[in-house]
Design a protein around this motif. Sequence first.
Motif, PDB file in Angstrom:
ATOM      1  N   SER A   1     -52.438  35.154  15.540  1.00 33.32           N
ATOM      2  CA  SER A   1     -53.133  34.410  16.532  1.00 33.32           C
ATOM      3  C   SER A   1     -52.269  33.369  16.689  1.00 33.32           C
ATOM      4  O   SER A   1     -52.047  32.236  15.748  1.00 33.32           O
ATOM      5  CB  SER A   1     -54.367  33.980  16.037  1.00 33.32           C
TER       6      SER A   1
ATOM      7  N   LYS B   1     -52.800  30.719  18.343  1.00 27.12           N
ATOM      8  CA  LYS B   1     -53.609  29.481  18.453  1.00 27.12           C
ATOM      9  C   LYS B   1     -53.092  28.823  17.302  1.00 27.12           C
ATOM     10  O   LYS B   1     -52.959  27.616  17.376  1.00 27.12           O
ATOM     11  CB  LYS B   1     -54.927  29.813  18.561  1.00 27.12           C
TER      12      LYS B   1
ATOM     13  N   ASP C   1     -52.368  37.953  19.001  1.00 30.09           N
ATOM     14  CA  ASP C   1     -53.798  37.675  19.620  1.00 30.09           C
ATOM     15  C   ASP C   1     -53.173  36.365  20.432  1.00 30.09           C
ATOM     16  O   ASP C   1     -52.977  35.468  19.833  1.00 30.09           O
ATOM     17  CB  ASP C   1     -54.714  37.250  18.464  1.00 30.09           C
TER      18      ASP C   1
ATOM     19  N   THR D   1     -57.711  36.946  24.177  1.00 26.70           N
ATOM     20  CA  THR D   1     -59.081  36.749  23.794  1.00 26.70           C
ATOM     21  C   THR D   1     -59.449  35.574  24.388  1.00 26.70           C
ATOM     22  O   THR D   1     -58.773  34.599  24.991  1.00 26.70           O
ATOM     23  CB  THR D   1     -59.337  36.513  22.239  1.00 26.70           C
TER      24      THR D   1
ATOM     25  N   ARG E   1     -65.718  42.201  22.799  1.00 27.53           N
ATOM     26  CA  ARG E   1     -66.010  41.230  21.763  1.00 27.53           C
ATOM     27  C   ARG E   1     -67.505  41.059  21.526  1.00 27.53           C
ATOM     28  O   ARG E   1     -68.393  40.636  22.273  1.00 27.53           O
ATOM     29  CB  ARG E   1     -65.294  39.880  21.919  1.00 27.53           C
TER      30      ARG E   1
ATOM     31  N   HIS F   1     -64.301  44.039  19.190  1.00 29.62           N
ATOM     32  CA  HIS F   1     -63.543  42.937  18.453  1.00 29.62           C
ATOM     33  C   HIS F   1     -64.792  42.008  17.766  1.00 29.62           C
ATOM     34  O   HIS F   1     -65.828  41.720  18.569  1.00 29.62           O
ATOM     35  CB  HIS F   1     -62.852  41.910  19.441  1.00 29.62           C
TER      36      HIS F   1
ATOM     37  N   PHE G   1     -64.739  39.199  15.246  1.00 29.81           N
ATOM     38  CA  PHE G   1     -64.394  38.108  14.560  1.00 29.81           C
ATOM     39  C   PHE G   1     -65.279  37.091  13.955  1.00 29.81           C
ATOM     40  O   PHE G   1     -66.128  36.420  14.817  1.00 29.81           O
ATOM     41  CB  PHE G   1     -63.203  37.155  15.403  1.00 29.81           C
TER      42      PHE G   1
ATOM     43  N   SER H   1     -63.554  31.807   9.794  1.00 28.48           N
ATOM     44  CA  SER H   1     -62.083  31.186   9.418  1.00 28.48           C
ATOM     45  C   SER H   1     -62.301  30.455   8.095  1.00 28.48           C
ATOM     46  O   SER H   1     -63.626  30.090   7.734  1.00 28.48           O
ATOM     47  CB  SER H   1     -61.471  30.207  10.347  1.00 28.48           C
ATOM     48  N   GLN H   2     -61.119  30.414   7.283  1.00 25.57           N
ATOM     49  CA  GLN H   2     -61.342  29.620   6.073  1.00 25.57           C
ATOM     50  C   GLN H   2     -62.152  30.033   4.861  1.00 25.57           C
ATOM     51  O   GLN H   2     -63.006  29.183   4.445  1.00 25.57           O
ATOM     52  CB  GLN H   2     -61.652  28.026   6.581  1.00 25.57           C
TER      53      GLN H   2
ATOM     54  N   GLU I   1     -56.813  39.984  12.105  1.00 26.81           N
ATOM     55  CA  GLU I   1     -56.179  39.179  12.785  1.00 26.81           C
ATOM     56  C   GLU I   1     -56.053  37.773  12.066  1.00 26.81           C
ATOM     57  O   GLU I   1     -57.364  37.151  11.667  1.00 26.81           O
ATOM     58  CB  GLU I   1     -57.445  39.065  14.002  1.00 26.81           C
ATOM     59  N   TYR I   2     -54.972  37.108  11.924  1.00 29.37           N
ATOM     60  CA  TYR I   2     -54.813  35.844  11.281  1.00 29.37           C
ATOM     61  C   TYR I   2     -53.834  34.853  11.870  1.00 29.37           C
ATOM     62  O   TYR I   2     -53.013  35.175  12.577  1.00 29.37           O
ATOM     63  CB  TYR I   2     -54.073  36.117   9.859  1.00 29.37           C
ATOM     64  N   GLY I   3     -54.320  33.554  11.618  1.00 30.45           N
ATOM     65  CA  GLY I   3     -53.631  32.480  12.296  1.00 30.45           C
ATOM     66  C   GLY I   3     -53.027  31.845  10.967  1.00 30.45           C
ATOM     67  O   GLY I   3     -51.948  31.849  10.604  1.00 30.45           O
ATOM     68  N   ARG I   4     -54.086  30.863  10.522  1.00 37.60           N
ATOM     69  CA  ARG I   4     -53.632  30.009   9.534  1.00 37.60           C
ATOM     70  C   ARG I   4     -53.067  30.665   8.341  1.00 37.60           C
ATOM     71  O   ARG I   4     -52.207  29.850   7.460  1.00 37.60           O
ATOM     72  CB  ARG I   4     -54.731  29.060   9.132  1.00 37.60           C
TER      73      ARG I   4
ATOM     74  N   TYR J   1     -52.015  24.871  12.899  1.00 39.23           N
ATOM     75  CA  TYR J   1     -53.093  23.777  13.904  1.00 39.23           C
ATOM     76  C   TYR J   1     -52.318  22.560  13.392  1.00 39.23           C
ATOM     77  O   TYR J   1     -53.174  21.580  13.375  1.00 39.23           O
ATOM     78  CB  TYR J   1     -54.287  23.904  13.201  1.00 39.23           C
TER      79      TYR J   1
HETATM   80  C1  PLP Z   1     -60.489  35.235  17.975  1.00 43.88           C
HETATM   81  C2  PLP Z   1     -59.719  34.340  16.792  1.00 43.88           C
HETATM   82  N1  PLP Z   1     -58.973  35.089  16.317  1.00 43.88           N
HETATM   83  C3  PLP Z   1     -58.247  34.764  15.043  1.00 43.88           C
HETATM   84  C4  PLP Z   1     -58.325  33.261  14.876  1.00 43.88           C
HETATM   85  C5  PLP Z   1     -57.518  32.489  13.808  1.00 43.88           C
HETATM   86  O1  PLP Z   1     -58.104  32.173  12.880  1.00 43.88           O
HETATM   87  P1  PLP Z   1     -57.465  31.745  11.434  1.00 43.88           P
HETATM   88  O2  PLP Z   1     -56.574  30.742  11.881  1.00 43.88           O
HETATM   89  O3  PLP Z   1     -58.652  31.075  10.753  1.00 43.88           O
HETATM   90  O4  PLP Z   1     -56.843  32.839  10.987  1.00 43.88           O
HETATM   91  C6  PLP Z   1     -59.335  32.496  15.390  1.00 43.88           C
HETATM   92  C7  PLP Z   1     -59.811  31.186  15.000  1.00 43.88           C
HETATM   93  O5  PLP Z   1     -60.248  30.469  15.717  1.00 43.88           O
HETATM   94  C8  PLP Z   1     -60.135  33.288  16.605  1.00 43.88           C
HETATM   95  O6  PLP Z   1     -61.153  32.601  17.009  1.00 43.88           O
END
Ligand code: PLP
Length: 392
Positions: free
Chosen positions: A53, A55, A74, A97, A143, A187, A189, A192-193, A268-271, A372
Amino acid sequence: MRNEVSPLTDREAALLVHRAGGTPLYVYSRQAMREAVRRVRAASVPDADIYYSLKANPHVGVAGFLSTLVDGFDVCSLAEMETALNAGMPPERVLFTGPAKTHQEAVAALAAGVAVTIESPGQSRLFAKVATELGVAGRAVVRLNTPYPGKSADAPTSPNQFGLSTEVFAEVVRILAASPLSLIGLHMFWGSQYSDAGVIAAARRAALERAQALSTRFGLAFEFLAIGGGIAMPWCDADPPVDWEGLKAAGLTPGGPGIGGSATVVCEYGRAIAGPAGSLLTTVLDTKTIGDRRYVLVDAGMNHVLIASRLVAGAGRGEPSVRVVNPGSPDVTSRTTVTGPLCSQLDVLAEDVLLPAVAVGDTLVFSGMGAYGPTFSPGGFLSRDQVREVVF
Ligand SMILES: Cc1ncc(COP(=O)(O)O)c(C=O)c1O
């Protein structure tokens, strides 16, 4: 640092500051990204596609490098979509998304050929209309509003604006069926955390069961099932460590036999990918004592690292991992509060942490800060300089 992979050495930190021409500076390690992706892959459903992700960290060098390591991206904005495509990720592996996409976002996403999430009947009508006008057959992923982990598997919703409830699923399926769009999957989701392997595995299992139930009830053959990510980035001393071994073991039977059937399961992972790969380097601008408090004032502030500030972390929330590069007397430490240079009481990056003596010009390293950071910080606050970023 409990979550660290390939920790930054003092020598690397010093050279990276020279390379960037100063601080505040985020540095992102390719080696650590490689290890972080390997770690989340082993902690996911077997054979799942791993999506990153943007983001969490949309830096062009991070996205470019991760495009070679993960299976998809993502994205949540047109800028992130362009970064993903410019990084070399094929459009069929990019998912757009977001709960309320604009008309312009719908047009650009469908024109680019990326898949899109549909999060309401209104949004399904918007995408159906745009696909018709453009004459493209877009790919839609519905979703679902998804219960938070720990709720029972049949809890239908969570109190947030994401996705849609099962009650309107039939309506959205009808709208999509009458449009050029194909409904390729779901989808789900759920948050997080999370660190607990049992909680994460149960949330994945609940998502797969829900997909199975909807597939049976509506006679739909899904080819894409995003079942959440949720693995934590424990960057404060109060955060529990992720149970990586438990996740590896749980991954073997998350959804029972057949797991996603013929569908590709996506985690799906970001952090968990970007977090451990990044450090924030900052220079000491001043030191002073007020009452019994020792302050170290640095050039990074909440405008660069909001996540560590009192605004997000709150007092007593736990402290980040911070150390001094090449300290003179590493064993002689005292309680220190590290603050940024801003005119705000919230601009506290670490409170009452043990640090050795420092002098003006010394470098501090905050580790586990790759997610972040700039993207989640009010970079315009006080109109100060933007933070530097380097991938190494
Ligand atoms: C739809 C979706 N995907 C992925 C993420 C990424 O989450 P994380 O950073 O906790 O892995 C988020 C976080 O808000 C999200 O809303």
